[in-house]
Design a protein around this motif. Structure first.
Motif, short mmCIF file in Angstrom:
data_model
loop_
_atom_site.label_atom_id
_atom_site.label_comp_id
_atom_site.label_asym_id
_atom_site.label_seq_id
_atom_site.Cartn_x
_atom_site.Cartn_y
_atom_site.Cartn_z
N HIS A 138 -24.98 -5.67 35.05
CA HIS A 138 -24.36 -5.51 36.11
C HIS A 138 -24.32 -3.96 36.70
CE1 HIS A 138 -20.88 -4.62 39.00
NE2 HIS A 138 -21.44 -5.47 39.59
N HIS A 139 -25.02 -3.61 37.63
CA HIS A 139 -25.10 -2.23 37.86
C HIS A 139 -26.05 -1.65 36.98
CE1 HIS A 139 -21.99 -1.75 41.23
NE2 HIS A 139 -22.93 -2.70 41.57
N LEU A 140 -27.05 -2.11 36.46
CA LEU A 140 -28.17 -1.67 35.45
C LEU A 140 -28.61 -0.40 35.91
CD1 LEU A 140 -29.47 -2.58 32.75
CD2 LEU A 140 -31.29 -3.48 34.30
N ILE A 141 -28.88 -0.64 37.72
CA ILE A 141 -29.27 0.87 38.22
C ILE A 141 -28.26 1.29 39.10
CG2 ILE A 141 -31.19 1.59 39.95
CD1 ILE A 141 -32.34 0.60 37.15
N GLY A 142 -27.90 2.51 38.75
CA GLY A 142 -26.78 3.28 39.41
C GLY A 142 -27.28 4.45 39.71
N ALA A 143 -26.34 5.56 39.95
CA ALA A 143 -26.76 6.75 40.59
C ALA A 143 -27.55 7.55 39.45
CB ALA A 143 -25.30 7.75 40.72
N GLU A 144 -26.91 7.35 38.15
CA GLU A 144 -27.80 8.01 37.23
C GLU A 144 -29.24 7.60 36.85
OE1 GLU A 144 -25.39 7.86 33.32
OE2 GLU A 144 -27.39 8.08 32.16
N GLN A 145 -29.32 6.14 36.74
CA GLN A 145 -30.56 5.63 36.67
C GLN A 145 -31.65 6.06 37.84
OE1 GLN A 145 -27.74 3.94 36.24
NE2 GLN A 145 -27.92 4.12 34.13
N LEU A 146 -31.04 6.11 39.07
CA LEU A 146 -31.83 6.46 40.33
C LEU A 146 -32.24 7.91 40.12
CD1 LEU A 146 -30.02 4.48 42.89
CD2 LEU A 146 -32.04 4.10 42.42
N ALA A 147 -31.27 8.78 39.57
CA ALA A 147 -31.62 10.03 39.48
C ALA A 147 -32.76 10.27 38.56
CB ALA A 147 -30.37 10.93 38.90
N ARG A 148 -32.78 9.59 37.71
CA ARG A 148 -34.02 9.58 36.43
C ARG A 148 -35.58 9.19 36.99
NH1 ARG A 148 -33.18 9.85 31.00
NH2 ARG A 148 -30.89 10.01 30.30
N MET A 149 -35.38 8.41 38.04
CA MET A 149 -36.73 7.97 38.64
C MET A 149 -37.33 9.11 39.26
SD MET A 149 -35.62 4.24 40.28
CE MET A 149 -37.16 3.95 41.14
N LYS A 150 -38.70 8.96 39.15
CA LYS A 150 -39.65 10.11 40.00
C LYS A 150 -39.43 10.42 41.34
CE LYS A 150 -44.03 9.24 37.68
NZ LYS A 150 -45.37 8.95 37.83
N PRO A 151 -39.13 11.44 41.79
CA PRO A 151 -38.95 11.62 43.18
C PRO A 151 -39.97 11.00 44.13
CG PRO A 151 -39.10 13.97 42.06
CD PRO A 151 -39.45 12.80 41.00
N GLY A 152 -39.60 10.35 44.92
CA GLY A 152 -40.58 9.49 46.00
C GLY A 152 -41.03 8.13 45.44
N SER A 153 -40.38 7.78 44.19
CA SER A 153 -40.63 6.60 43.59
C SER A 153 -40.24 5.25 44.10
CB SER A 153 -40.54 6.53 42.17
OG SER A 153 -39.20 6.47 41.90
N MET A 154 -40.79 3.97 44.19
CA MET A 154 -39.97 2.92 44.85
C MET A 154 -39.28 2.03 43.95
SD MET A 154 -42.72 0.06 46.20
CE MET A 154 -43.69 1.09 47.36
N LEU A 155 -38.40 1.43 44.20
CA LEU A 155 -37.46 0.46 43.78
C LEU A 155 -37.58 -0.81 44.25
CD1 LEU A 155 -35.45 -0.16 41.38
CD2 LEU A 155 -33.82 0.39 42.93
N ILE A 156 -37.85 -2.07 43.48
CA ILE A 156 -38.00 -3.31 44.24
C ILE A 156 -36.97 -4.28 43.43
CG2 ILE A 156 -39.44 -5.61 44.63
CD1 ILE A 156 -40.58 -3.02 45.94
N ASN A 157 -36.13 -4.88 44.06
CA ASN A 157 -35.31 -5.77 43.18
C ASN A 157 -35.23 -7.18 44.11
OD1 ASN A 157 -33.03 -7.14 42.05
ND2 ASN A 157 -31.39 -5.97 43.00
N THR A 158 -36.06 -8.07 43.19
CA THR A 158 -36.04 -9.70 43.59
C THR A 158 -35.21 -10.30 42.82
OG1 THR A 158 -37.96 -9.90 42.53
CG2 THR A 158 -38.09 -9.36 44.80
N GLY A 159 -34.41 -9.84 41.73
CA GLY A 159 -33.73 -10.51 40.64
C GLY A 159 -32.27 -10.85 41.26
N ARG A 160 -31.28 -9.95 41.23
CA ARG A 160 -30.06 -10.55 41.77
C ARG A 160 -29.51 -9.27 42.20
NH1 ARG A 160 -31.35 -14.87 41.94
NH2 ARG A 160 -30.33 -16.71 40.94
#
Ligand code: NAI
Length: 325
Positions: free
Chosen positions: A200-222
């Motif tokens: 649950h909330h595997l991707i939150g603010a901290e994880q998003l900040a770790r992603m490369k600037p300008g990168s793409m996130l796709i969620n087709t899971g839940r």
């Protein structure tokens, strides 16, 4: 066997037509105010946005239901502990077409990268400018696949064929990298792990900040894999470059309905829909002819198996132990 189907749509009723089971189709979802419809039915059959919490399960049990047939692979919408304690058998459709969801995932990636949604709207208005439509070559890019089971494996295979390097984060696999490394090194991150208390909330603010600037996130899971409010903040700051969602945390009361005549009550979703670099589909990853046929045949087999021996088949049964793994 007498079975009450909930959350049914025209396209589903067609694929289940002609079965040997005595099926009654309800359009309504299964929740604490609709359980009385299932009274007297030994089996109920539900989809992803029917919530089988303890209260619903108790009411079903009191009405004589013993078997829960899920028309889905995911089972996060069932309280498995309550189901076990109340003596329910639960069966799902573990693999109906990983290709259907994987291909929809790739469609979201390609569409967002080349801005096809914006290009289509423009050319319909006879605006043939290219400004704002610049994309990148997938060839040579790094794709991060979180959860490389059936669907994640197909996504990985397709993206390797594009000439991408694929990083995988999956505790079950020997070549898994850490989630941190995957987030830091990937140009596109795509989520294919199940939703559980641990994810649950595997991707939150901290994880998003770790992603490369300008990168793409796709969620087709839940939907619950991602903190939607953290997505808004990252998009507003310009850090997250593009977002493709086929699932949403609060989709239960929204998806699979036509709400076009009523004001949208979900402010987070309403704001997400305003970004030009966000593409949202309403849980249609599974929606191919092949997947629907496979869901129907496996669900009917699950009903037949329970009718025959009072248990779900080993391959399709959902038991509490899976939640802990
Ligand atoms: P699967 O069970 O074959 O694979 C899931 C993988 O996730 C497993 O390899 C597991 O080890 C891994 N995993 C578990 N916890 C993890 C974690 N914390 N981090 C990284 N990996 C983790 O499942 P499958 O068939 O590939 O489906 C994946 C999910 O896709 C389902 O649970 C469901 O929620 C979603 N789904 C979405 C659909 C749609 O229409 N959008 C349709 C079907 C499934």
């Amino acid at each position: 066997m007498k079975t009450a189907f909930f959350s049914t749509h025209k396209w589903e009723r067609e694929v289940f037509a002609g079965s040997n089971h005595e099926i009654v189709f309800f359009e309504t979802s299964l929740n604490s105010s609709t359980t009385s419809l299932a009274a007297g039915y030994p089996a109920v059959c539900v989809f992803v946005n029917d919530k089988l919490d303890e209260a619903v399960l108790r009411a079903l049990q009191a009405g004589g239901t013993r078997f829960l047939a899920l028309r889905s692979a995911g089972f996060n919408h069932v309280d498995l502990k309550a189901a076990r304690d109340l003596g329910f058998e639960v069966a799902r459709v573990p693999a109906y077409s990983p290709h259907s969801v994987a291909e929809h995932t790739i469609a979201l990636m390609l569409c967002l990268n080349r801005k096809l949604h914006r290009a289509h709207a423009r050319t319909r208005e006879h605006n043939f400018l290219l400004d704002g439509l610049l994309g990148f070559d997938f060839h040579g890019r790094t794709i991060g696949v979180v959860g490389a089971g059936k669907i994640g494996a197909v996504v990985s295979q397709i993206m390797r064929a594009f000439g991408c390097q694929v990083l995988v984060c999956d505790p079950a696999l020997p070549d898994s990298v850490s989630l941190e490394r995957l987030l830091e090194q990937s140009d596109v991150v795509t989520l294919h792990c199940p939703l559980s208390p641990a994810t649950h909330h595997l991707i939150g603010a901290e994880q998003l900040a770790r992603m490369k600037p300008g990168s793409m996130l796709i969620n087709t899971g839940r939907g619950g894999l991602v903190d939607s409010r953290a997505l808004l903040a990252s998009l507003k700051s310009g850090h997250l470059g593009a977002l493709g969602l086929d699932v949403y945390e609060e989709e239960e009361s929204l998806f699979f309905r036509d709400l076009s005549d009523s004001p949208l009550q979900d402010d987070v979703l309403a704001r997400l829909l305003t970004f030009p670099n966000v593409l949202i589909t309403a849980h249609q990853g599974f929606f191919t002819t092949e997947a629907l046929q496979n869901i129907a045949s496996a669900t009917l087999e699950n009903l037949t198996e329970f009718e025959r021996c009072g248990r779900a088949s080993e391959a399709n049964s959902v038991r509490l132990v899976e939640v802990r793994s």
